[in-house]
Structures are given as structure tokens and as C-alpha cells.
Design a protein around this motif. Structure first.
Motif, PDB file in Angstrom:
ATOM      1  N   ASN A  82      52.186  37.421  25.440  1.00 20.94           N
ATOM      2  CA  ASN A  82      52.949  38.264  24.468  1.00 20.94           C
ATOM      3  C   ASN A  82      52.944  39.679  25.205  1.00 20.94           C
ATOM      4  O   ASN A  82      53.550  40.762  24.952  1.00 20.94           O
ATOM      5  N   ALA A  83      51.880  39.865  25.811  1.00 19.27           N
ATOM      6  CA  ALA A  83      51.478  41.443  26.409  1.00 19.27           C
ATOM      7  C   ALA A  83      52.402  41.610  27.751  1.00 19.27           C
ATOM      8  O   ALA A  83      53.171  40.723  28.209  1.00 19.27           O
ATOM      9  N   GLY A  84      52.394  42.898  27.844  1.00 21.92           N
ATOM     10  CA  GLY A  84      53.461  43.299  29.143  1.00 21.92           C
ATOM     11  C   GLY A  84      52.774  42.992  30.350  1.00 21.92           C
ATOM     12  O   GLY A  84      51.921  42.100  30.456  1.00 21.92           O
ATOM     13  N   VAL A  85      53.251  43.608  31.411  1.00 19.32           N
ATOM     14  CA  VAL A  85      52.516  43.630  32.866  1.00 19.32           C
ATOM     15  C   VAL A  85      51.591  44.817  32.906  1.00 19.32           C
ATOM     16  O   VAL A  85      52.092  45.979  32.693  1.00 19.32           O
ATOM     17  N   HIS A  86      50.536  44.406  33.649  1.00 20.99           N
ATOM     18  CA  HIS A  86      49.744  45.621  33.908  1.00 20.99           C
ATOM     19  C   HIS A  86      50.342  46.511  34.886  1.00 20.99           C
ATOM     20  O   HIS A  86      51.120  46.151  35.953  1.00 20.99           O
ATOM     21  N   PRO A  87      50.159  47.858  34.749  1.00 24.80           N
ATOM     22  CA  PRO A  87      50.823  48.794  35.672  1.00 24.80           C
ATOM     23  C   PRO A  87      50.458  48.437  37.083  1.00 24.80           C
ATOM     24  O   PRO A  87      51.278  48.968  37.895  1.00 24.80           O
ATOM     25  N   GLU A  88      49.289  48.261  37.378  1.00 29.59           N
ATOM     26  CA  GLU A  88      49.051  47.897  38.796  1.00 29.59           C
ATOM     27  C   GLU A  88      49.804  46.835  39.316  1.00 29.59           C
ATOM     28  O   GLU A  88      50.186  46.780  40.609  1.00 29.59           O
ATOM     29  N   ILE A  89      50.379  46.179  38.580  1.00 31.07           N
ATOM     30  CA  ILE A  89      51.159  44.750  39.167  1.00 31.07           C
ATOM     31  C   ILE A  89      52.527  45.124  39.335  1.00 31.07           C
ATOM     32  O   ILE A  89      53.310  44.859  40.307  1.00 31.07           O
ATOM     33  N   ILE A  90      52.955  46.067  38.256  1.00 30.34           N
ATOM     34  CA  ILE A  90      54.189  46.738  38.423  1.00 30.34           C
ATOM     35  C   ILE A  90      54.406  47.625  39.782  1.00 30.34           C
ATOM     36  O   ILE A  90      55.163  47.592  40.374  1.00 30.34           O
ATOM     37  N   GLU A  91      53.224  48.250  39.838  1.00 32.32           N
ATOM     38  CA  GLU A  91      53.114  49.077  41.281  1.00 32.32           C
ATOM     39  C   GLU A  91      53.180  48.238  42.439  1.00 32.32           C
ATOM     40  O   GLU A  91      53.819  48.528  43.521  1.00 32.32           O
ATOM     41  N   ALA A  92      52.584  46.923  42.517  1.00 31.77           N
ATOM     42  CA  ALA A  92      52.509  46.100  43.716  1.00 31.77           C
ATOM     43  C   ALA A  92      53.781  45.469  43.817  1.00 31.77           C
ATOM     44  O   ALA A  92      54.274  45.247  44.907  1.00 31.77           O
ATOM     45  N   ILE A  93      54.482  45.209  42.709  1.00 35.42           N
ATOM     46  CA  ILE A  93      55.961  44.760  42.890  1.00 35.42           C
ATOM     47  C   ILE A  93      56.873  45.696  43.403  1.00 35.42           C
ATOM     48  O   ILE A  93      57.814  45.512  44.411  1.00 35.42           O
ATOM     49  N   LYS A  94      56.826  46.866  42.875  1.00 35.18           N
ATOM     50  CA  LYS A  94      57.539  47.908  43.391  1.00 35.18           C
ATOM     51  C   LYS A  94      57.069  48.270  44.958  1.00 35.18           C
ATOM     52  O   LYS A  94      58.282  48.440  45.933  1.00 35.18           O
ATOM     53  N   ALA A  95      56.078  48.320  45.258  1.00 31.74           N
ATOM     54  CA  ALA A  95      55.710  48.232  46.810  1.00 31.74           C
ATOM     55  C   ALA A  95      56.082  47.568  47.713  1.00 31.74           C
ATOM     56  O   ALA A  95      56.645  47.615  48.797  1.00 31.74           O
ATOM     57  N   ALA A  96      56.369  46.177  46.988  1.00 31.07           N
ATOM     58  CA  ALA A  96      56.762  45.110  47.807  1.00 31.07           C
ATOM     59  C   ALA A  96      58.361  45.050  48.162  1.00 31.07           C
ATOM     60  O   ALA A  96      58.870  44.329  48.802  1.00 31.07           O
ATOM     61  N   ASN A  97      59.110  45.777  47.327  1.00 27.07           N
ATOM     62  CA  ASN A  97      60.367  46.021  46.995  1.00 27.07           C
ATOM     63  C   ASN A  97      61.021  46.879  48.334  1.00 27.07           C
ATOM     64  O   ASN A  97      61.519  47.974  47.919  1.00 27.07           O
ATOM     65  N   ASP A  98      60.557  46.432  49.301  1.00 27.69           N
ATOM     66  CA  ASP A  98      60.985  47.343  50.522  1.00 27.69           C
ATOM     67  C   ASP A  98      61.519  46.666  51.770  1.00 27.69           C
ATOM     68  O   ASP A  98      60.794  45.692  52.469  1.00 27.69           O
ATOM     69  N   GLY A  99      62.572  46.905  52.070  1.00 29.40           N
ATOM     70  CA  GLY A  99      63.481  46.187  52.987  1.00 29.40           C
ATOM     71  C   GLY A  99      63.435  44.631  53.009  1.00 29.40           C
ATOM     72  O   GLY A  99      63.186  44.152  51.966  1.00 29.40           O
ATOM     73  N   HIS A 100      63.805  43.975  54.003  1.00 29.23           N
ATOM     74  CA  HIS A 100      63.862  42.344  54.096  1.00 29.23           C
ATOM     75  C   HIS A 100      62.506  41.843  54.803  1.00 29.23           C
ATOM     76  O   HIS A 100      62.002  42.270  55.581  1.00 29.23           O
TER      77      HIS A 100
END
Ligand SMILES: Cc1ncc(COP(=O)(O)O)c(C=O)c1O
Length: 342
Positions: free
Chosen positions: A11-29
């Protein structure tokens, strides 16, 4: 902000470091289906934590990891031995039976742990064609009752499995909590103990989604890529699972999150135990607290704090701490419990 409760670490949310990692991976193809640098790096991290020779495959969720991991090491005329309380037995809607075609042989255990003496009687019909042939012992580490197998207990089970022609599978949805509890590395309670196949969970420890199937003998993994695809668990945008595992395993985040969750469970357990009407039913060894709360108080408590009744017969409830539980959350909850049960 919505209130944190103790119902589940899911039920917990997502750890901020994980959100950052997903954001960083969201670059280009990058190339889909795992042929990308994120997956390569995450795989190397698994090899660092679990041993150089492991084969690792990412999947969407924990049920999929268990079912596909089991499917790859068993035939339908064989059986999977598990605790009656195991997630594979009670929380996977029969998926292990459907996808492996195997019978589950369940064992009653007071604390969620399997022991050799309980398994031995299930082996009497080995070699008899009228009976399913035990092929795998599966255990959960930490267990669904919040308890943890010691290294010695793991080794004993693995040796017993191997001596009797079986393999040891571990549902490690909470393996991080177990390693913290035992003060070991991840390898010491898997590869070094003789585990054959592992579902390694990240979701309960701050990831958004994604689990891993780890094979400690690569030879057992030769068909897994086909089994995973046929089993509908090949993520096309794999990089977003890989990036999460990279964040979890590169800087000690796995240990930090689990250490915190376990510590919160310790505090919650010891505070609850001070309430005279409440009795803990299991030792607090990971991030779960199990307690009998008199039935008449449960609905009032649940009005404010959502949680699950684990065993209706004895009014036993399960309370889980997670990476984001705070001491204030516990203090507020305990105060509410005290005013409700008095
Ligand atoms: C012991 C255990 N194994 C596996 C899982 C994974 O299940 P899911 O398919 O919901 O990711 C859970 C989740 O609650 C669990 O508690």
C-alpha cells in the motif's frame, strides 16, 4: 496527503529515489525487451549481489515470478511442497497449479516455516507411478507470518531437497527484510545456502513494480526466456524495471529501506505488546506484526486504519511496516488503539 496505514507494504507509495531513476531512464529510445544498457547494468548488479554465475530475468510482478520460476524447474507429474500459508497456495488464485500443472502439497506450520520433519512424510511415494512426485520445495523468506529462516535452517532444507532429488525455490518478495533481520548479504541466504531458484521482490521495498527470477545454476535457465514470453511476463519497456533495480541495488537502498521497515515493525510490535488486551502471535523478525485483537474492537479500529484480519477464527490481524512508515504513524496508531480498546 492520504493517511499511511499498516495494511500492507504494497500500500506504500514509491520511494523518491525510484521515481528519480524512472525519470532518468525516460530519455530517448533504447532497444525494447531487455536488450538495453539499463538491463545490462542491472543484471551485473544482481551478479554482484548474488554471485557471478546467476542468470536473472525481470518480470512484472511477484505471482508471475513465482509461477514462471517454478514452471521452469518442474514437470506436471511432480508436486510443489509449500507451507499452507504460502502466497503460492493462498494468494495466487491457483495460478501455480494452472500454469505448472502441478499439485501443491501443503504443510501446516505454526509460524509459516517449513521443516524437514514435516516434509519427510510426503516423500513415501517417490518412485510410485500412482502418486505425484515431489519435485520442488518452495519457501517464503521472509515468510507470510513475518518470520525468517536462519541460514542453518535454509541450508538444512536445501540439503534435504537435493538429497531427495528435489530443488529449493524461494519466494523472496521480502528477501531484503530477511537479510537485514539476519544481518547477512543477499548471497549468504540464497546462493550460499543452496537455493536453486529465487523470486526477488522489489515492490515491497519501494519499487513501483517489477520482480526478478534468479537462477543460481544458469543451466536451469536455458528455456526461461520462452517460458517468460509464453507466460506473458516479458516487459517490452524493460528499461523501466531495470532502472528501478539499478537504483535499489547500487547504493544500498535495498538495505536502507528494509532496515527501516524492520525497525518500525519492532517498535510497533513492542508498543502493541504493552496493550494488555492484545497478544502478539509471532515473533517480529521482519516487517510484519501479527497479533490477536479482541474481535469486538476490530471494526472500530478498521474505520480509521485499514488493515487485514489474517485469521478470522482467532481474530488475528496482520500489520505491516514499510520503508515510509514513521515513528509518528506508530505513535498515533497506538494512541488510537489504546483509546479504542479500553
Ligand atoms: C510472500 C509474497 N510473495 C509474492 C507476492 C507478490 O505478489 P504480486 O503478484 O501481488 O506482486 C506477495 C505480495 O503480496 C507476497 O506477500
Amino acid at each position: 496527503m492520504s493517511k499511511r496505514s499498516f495494511a500492507s507494504d504494497n500500500n506504500a507509495g514509491v520511494h523518491p529515489e525510484i521515481i528519480e531513476a524512472i525519470k532518468a531512464a525516460n530519455d530517448g529510445h533504447v532497444v525494447a525487451y531487455g536488450d538495453d544498457p539499463f538491463t545490462e547494468r542491472a543484471t551485473k548488479l544482481f551478479q554482484k549481489h548474488f554471485g557471478r554465475d546467476v542468470a536473472v530475468y525481470f518480470v512484472f510482478g511477484g505471482t508471475g515470478a513465482n509461477v514462471l520460476g517454478l514452471k521452469s524447474i518442474i514437470n506436471s507429474y511432480q508436486a510443489v511442497i509449500c507451507a499452507e500459508t504460502a502466497h503460492v497456495n493462498v494468494d495466487e488464485c491457483g495460478a501455480p497449479e494452472k500454469f505448472t500443472g502441478c499439485k501443491l502439497l501443503t504443510v501446516q506450520t505454526p509460524d509459516g516455516k517449513l521443516r524437514v520433519e514435516q516434509i519427510r512424510p510426503l516423500l513415501h511415494a517417490i518412485g510410485v507411478e500412482h502418486h505425484v512426485q515431489p519435485g520442488v520445495i518452495t519457501i517464503s523468506q521472509a515468510t507470510e507470518m513475518g518470520t525468517v529462516y536462519t541460514r542453518k535452517e535454509l541450508k538444512t532444507l536445501a540439503d534435504f531437497a537435493h538429497e531427495n532429488g528435489m530443488l529449493l525455490h524461494v519466494d523472496g518478495a521480502r528477501l531484503a527484510n530477511a537479510a537485514v533481520s539476519l544481518n547477512t548479504t543477499l548471497k549468504e541466504i540464497t546462493a550460499d545456502a543452496g537455493v536453486d531458484v529465487l523470486s526477488f521482490g522489489g515492490t515491497k521495498n519501494g519499487m513501483m513494480y517489477g520482480e526478478a527470477v534468479v537462477f543460481f545454476d544458469k543451466k536451469r535457465a536455458t528455456d526461461f526466456k520462452y517460458i517468460r514470453k509464453q507466460g506473458m511476463h516479458l516487459p517490452s519497456k524493460m528499461r523501466f524495471i531495470s532502472a528501478q533495480f539499478e537504483a535499489l541495488l547500487s547504493g544500498g537502498m535495498w538495505r536502507r529501506g528494509a532496515t527501516h521497515a524492520n525497525r518500525m515493525a519492532q517498535i510497533l510490535g513492542s508498543e502493541l505488546a504493552k496493550v494488555p488486551q492484545i497478544k502478539l502471535t509471532q515473533p517480529v523478525e521482519s516487517n510484519g506484526v501479527f497479533a490477536v485483537i479482541p474481535r469486538k474492537y476490530v471494526p472500530s479500529l478498521q474505520k480509521k486504519y485499514f488493515f487485514y484480519v489474517w485469521d478470522e477464527e482467532i481474530s488475528e490481524v496482520r500489520l505491516m511496516a514499510s520503508f515510509d512508515t514513521t515513528e509518528d504513524d506508530i505513535r498515533d496508531f497506538i494512541e488510537f488503539v489504546r483509546t479504542t480498546v479500553k
